[in-house]
Design a protein around this motif. Structure first.
Motif, PDB file in Angstrom:
ATOM      1  N   PRO A   1      40.991  48.656  41.727  1.00  0.00           N
ATOM      2  CA  PRO A   1      40.101  48.847  42.889  1.00  0.00           C
ATOM      3  C   PRO A   1      39.052  49.922  42.667  1.00  0.00           C
ATOM      4  CG  PRO A   1      42.391  48.650  43.592  1.00  0.00           C
ATOM      5  CD  PRO A   1      42.417  48.730  42.089  1.00  0.00           C
ATOM      6  N   LEU A   2      39.320  50.862  41.754  1.00  0.00           N
ATOM      7  CA  LEU A   2      38.359  51.907  41.431  1.00  0.00           C
ATOM      8  C   LEU A   2      37.014  51.315  41.045  1.00  0.00           C
ATOM      9  CD1 LEU A   2      37.900  55.012  40.627  1.00  0.00           C
ATOM     10  CD2 LEU A   2      38.481  54.272  38.318  1.00  0.00           C
ATOM     11  N   PHE A   3      37.050  50.264  40.214  1.00  0.00           N
ATOM     12  CA  PHE A   3      35.806  49.656  39.734  1.00  0.00           C
ATOM     13  C   PHE A   3      35.253  48.642  40.724  1.00  0.00           C
ATOM     14  CE2 PHE A   3      38.424  50.574  35.867  1.00  0.00           C
ATOM     15  CZ  PHE A   3      37.749  51.737  35.534  1.00  0.00           C
ATOM     16  N   THR A   4      36.141  48.002  41.483  1.00  0.00           N
ATOM     17  CA  THR A   4      35.667  47.095  42.535  1.00  0.00           C
ATOM     18  C   THR A   4      34.841  47.862  43.555  1.00  0.00           C
ATOM     19  OG1 THR A   4      37.679  45.771  42.243  1.00  0.00           O
ATOM     20  CG2 THR A   4      36.399  45.407  44.251  1.00  0.00           C
ATOM     21  N   ALA A   5      35.238  49.106  43.823  1.00  0.00           N
ATOM     22  CA  ALA A   5      34.517  49.916  44.808  1.00  0.00           C
ATOM     23  C   ALA A   5      33.074  50.181  44.386  1.00  0.00           C
ATOM     24  CB  ALA A   5      35.248  51.232  45.034  1.00  0.00           C
ATOM     25  N   LEU A   6      32.809  50.210  43.079  1.00  0.00           N
ATOM     26  CA  LEU A   6      31.436  50.443  42.618  1.00  0.00           C
ATOM     27  C   LEU A   6      30.496  49.312  43.040  1.00  0.00           C
ATOM     28  CD1 LEU A   6      32.113  51.801  39.016  1.00  0.00           C
ATOM     29  CD2 LEU A   6      31.100  53.081  40.922  1.00  0.00           C
ATOM     30  N   SER A   7      31.034  48.108  43.178  1.00  0.00           N
ATOM     31  CA  SER A   7      30.205  46.982  43.592  1.00  0.00           C
ATOM     32  C   SER A   7      30.066  46.891  45.106  1.00  0.00           C
ATOM     33  CB  SER A   7      30.799  45.665  43.058  1.00  0.00           C
ATOM     34  OG  SER A   7      32.083  45.432  43.618  1.00  0.00           O
ATOM     35  N   GLN A   8      30.788  47.770  45.822  1.00  0.00           N
ATOM     36  CA  GLN A   8      30.715  47.796  47.281  1.00  0.00           C
ATOM     37  C   GLN A   8      30.459  49.232  47.735  1.00  0.00           C
ATOM     38  OE1 GLN A   8      34.243  45.938  48.946  1.00  0.00           O
ATOM     39  NE2 GLN A   8      34.384  44.509  47.254  1.00  0.00           N
ATOM     40  N   PRO A   9      29.273  49.781  47.450  1.00  0.00           N
ATOM     41  CA  PRO A   9      29.005  51.199  47.731  1.00  0.00           C
ATOM     42  C   PRO A   9      29.314  51.579  49.177  1.00  0.00           C
ATOM     43  CG  PRO A   9      27.206  50.221  46.478  1.00  0.00           C
ATOM     44  CD  PRO A   9      28.109  49.101  46.883  1.00  0.00           C
ATOM     45  N   GLY A  10      30.140  52.618  49.315  1.00  0.00           N
ATOM     46  CA  GLY A  10      30.460  53.124  50.639  1.00  0.00           C
ATOM     47  C   GLY A  10      31.518  52.337  51.379  1.00  0.00           C
ATOM     48  N   GLY A  11      31.966  51.224  50.822  1.00  0.00           N
ATOM     49  CA  GLY A  11      32.965  50.405  51.496  1.00  0.00           C
ATOM     50  C   GLY A  11      34.371  50.775  51.061  1.00  0.00           C
ATOM     51  N   PRO A  12      35.213  51.257  51.974  1.00  0.00           N
ATOM     52  CA  PRO A  12      36.577  51.627  51.596  1.00  0.00           C
ATOM     53  C   PRO A  12      37.419  50.408  51.249  1.00  0.00           C
ATOM     54  CG  PRO A  12      36.306  51.804  53.968  1.00  0.00           C
ATOM     55  CD  PRO A  12      34.953  51.493  53.410  1.00  0.00           C
ATOM     56  N   ILE A  13      38.268  50.558  50.253  1.00  0.00           N
ATOM     57  CA  ILE A  13      39.130  49.463  49.796  1.00  0.00           C
ATOM     58  C   ILE A  13      40.571  49.935  49.815  1.00  0.00           C
ATOM     59  CG2 ILE A  13      39.730  47.960  47.851  1.00  0.00           C
ATOM     60  CD1 ILE A  13      36.859  48.107  46.947  1.00  0.00           C
ATOM     61  N   ARG A  14      41.416  49.156  50.442  1.00  0.00           N
ATOM     62  CA  ARG A  14      42.864  49.410  50.409  1.00  0.00           C
ATOM     63  C   ARG A  14      43.517  48.170  49.815  1.00  0.00           C
ATOM     64  NH1 ARG A  14      46.942  50.881  55.479  1.00  0.00           N
ATOM     65  NH2 ARG A  14      48.874  50.921  54.222  1.00  0.00           N
ATOM     66  N   ARG A  15      44.260  48.387  48.741  1.00  0.00           N
ATOM     67  CA  ARG A  15      44.798  47.222  48.035  1.00  0.00           C
ATOM     68  C   ARG A  15      46.150  47.566  47.415  1.00  0.00           C
ATOM     69  NH1 ARG A  15      40.312  44.438  44.822  1.00  0.00           N
ATOM     70  NH2 ARG A  15      39.730  44.101  46.996  1.00  0.00           N
ATOM     71  N   ARG A  16      47.073  46.630  47.531  1.00  0.00           N
ATOM     72  CA  ARG A  16      48.362  46.750  46.866  1.00  0.00           C
ATOM     73  C   ARG A  16      48.254  46.038  45.521  1.00  0.00           C
ATOM     74  NH1 ARG A  16      53.708  47.382  48.753  1.00  0.00           N
ATOM     75  NH2 ARG A  16      52.970  47.184  50.899  1.00  0.00           N
ATOM     76  N   ILE A  17      48.540  46.752  44.457  1.00  0.00           N
ATOM     77  CA  ILE A  17      48.437  46.157  43.129  1.00  0.00           C
ATOM     78  C   ILE A  17      49.763  46.325  42.399  1.00  0.00           C
ATOM     79  CG2 ILE A  17      45.950  46.599  42.987  1.00  0.00           C
ATOM     80  CD1 ILE A  17      46.522  48.948  41.193  1.00  0.00           C
TER      81      ILE A  17
END
Length: 443
Positions: free
Chosen positions: A342-358
């Protein structure tokens, strides 16, 4: 089975070790052989005078019959069983196994620990061979010099006479290249020898900074109190040997100081007691940005959170700028991390918080709850591009033996040591093997 219910098993093992028959031990203890048989099969509890009498006959302390093996050994066996993921393992009888066969239990626990150490070595060497700039530069120097020597030798070996001037020039080049190869080879050997010493080698500024933060468990009470400035902490740090490392550490402590001023430990502790470890609610209650809160949560003592946490920060290129390792979520030392984090997914969604179970694949696989967000570290202008950063807080599951949650998304540590098959994001073949022994070579 409870530990105190295994006294009979320990009595039986001690009797067999001494070569006593059941009837002889029963006679010496003043009980019937049938009653002793029930005791040895844990069908009758034992204590008081009879326990003392049996201990005297067996020539052991009564505590050795009642306490059994240490809890750490049982915990190691449970961990080995959980990581083996064998469905038929009788976890409910692990205490009995350790009590009846303490020697074999110790062998199994030590083997499990040795395998874990070897796998960590593989990860470290893999990262180092792939990304260590010092090693890469040394190897490049050796290979390029060897190629130059081979080229010069090939010219001299060609049939026909060379003019004396050119022959002397080639001989001089050959001598110089040979000397350069000898020097670079010695430097490479010295570099490898130094890295094999007991202390961990820290020749890269980022490694020095990581060792500095790790030695203080990522918490600096003196900065929290405002009694010391970051530059003073850096000056007194023996881990920071290079100028570059000291500058990086001071910059990191300045950010730490800013976050601590915005979120004092007392206020943060009170907010956690009210809202729990929920970053969204905590950021709202403390009136701070989510990225700042995630950084702050990773820098407070574990007793404040009640849960171990890890942290990773990267820039827009995906290069790791800071890492706080946590058990259950291996982090590569140098970049090339799993692109599915999710660290890198967040770069494609600037400012958008991501909560994910991995679910991190591998020998110590387990679920982790991850919170990630990217932010602009520097505001853009018409004459400059934005500087992006991304942060991810990691909360590993406290139950590694549980199967992946239905909503968990599979990820790895890095492609080079990932055992996941058929991953569309794979960049390079894995050096590990799957359960059937076949190399994971798919791209």
């Amino acid at each position: 089975m409870a530990g105190d219910s295994l006294t009979g098993s320990r009595i039986r093992e001690r009797r067999l070790m001494l070569g006593l028959r059941q009837a002889d031990l029963a006679r010496d203890a003043g009980i019937s052989a049938s009653y002793l048989n029930l005791i040895e099969h844990n069908r009758r509890r034992i204590g008081g005078k009879l326990l003392v009498t049996l201990a005297q006959v067996l020539n052991v302390e009564p505590s050795l019959l009642t306490e059994g093996v240490e809890a750490t050994l049982v915990a190691s066996l449970r961990e080995a069983a959980a990581e083996a993921r064998t469905p038929m393992v009788e976890l409910d009888r692990v205490d009995e196994f350790a009590g009846r066969f303490p020697g074999w239990a110790e062998v199994l626990a030590q083997t499990h620990g040795r395998i874990g150490a070897l796998e960590r070595t593989v990860r470290s060497l893999s990262d180092r061979l792939t990304h260590d700039p010092h090693l890469a530069a040394s190897l490049h120097e050796v290979l390029s010099t060897a190629a130059a020597i081979r080229s010069t030798a090939g010219i001299l070996a060609e049939p026909g006479e060379l003019e004396a001037e050119w022959r002397d020039r080639f001989h001089k080049n050959l001598d110089q290249d040979a000397q350069r190869l000898a020097d670079s080879s010695r430097a490479l050997v010295r570099f490898l020898d130094e890295s094999d010493q007991a202390g961990e080698r820290r020749g890269i500024p980022q490694e020095e900074v990581e060792a500095f933060f790790t030695a203080r468990e990522f918490h600096f009470p003196e900065i929290e109190k405002g009694s010391v400035e970051p530059r003073d902490v850096v000056k007194a740090a023996p881990e920071l040997e290079s100028t570059a490392a000291r500058k990086l550490a001071e910059a990191g402590l300045q950010i730490y100081q800013e976050d601590a001023e915005r979120m004092p430990l007392v206020a943060l502790r009170a907010a956690i007691e009210t809202h729990g470890l929920a970053p969204g609610k905590l950021a709202q209650a403390l009136d701070v940005e989510i990225y700042r809160l995630l950084r702050r949560l990773a820098m407070v003592p574990q007793d404040v959170l009640g849960h171990p946490v890890g942290l990773v920060i990267c820039d827009a290129s995906g290069s790791i700028l800071m890492r706080k390792p946590v058990a259950g979520f291996p982090l590569p030392r140098f970049g090339t991390s799993c692109p599915l984090w999710p660290l890198f997914t967040a770069l494609s969604q600037p400012g958008g918080p991501i909560r994910r179970r991995i679910h991190q694949k591998g020998r110590a696989a387990r679920d982790s709850e991850c919170f990630a967000i990217s932010w602009q570290a520097e505001q853009p202008g018409f004459d400059r591009d934005p500087v992006m950063r991304s942060v991810m807080l990691i909360l590993p599951s406290e139950h590694p033996d549980q199967p992946p949650h239905a909503d968990s998304r599979p990820v790895g540590a890095s492609c080079r040591i990932c055992v996941r098959r058929g991953c569309p994001a794979r960049r390079e073949p894995s050096i590990l093997r799957d359960s059937s022994g076949a190399r994971l070579m798919q791209m």
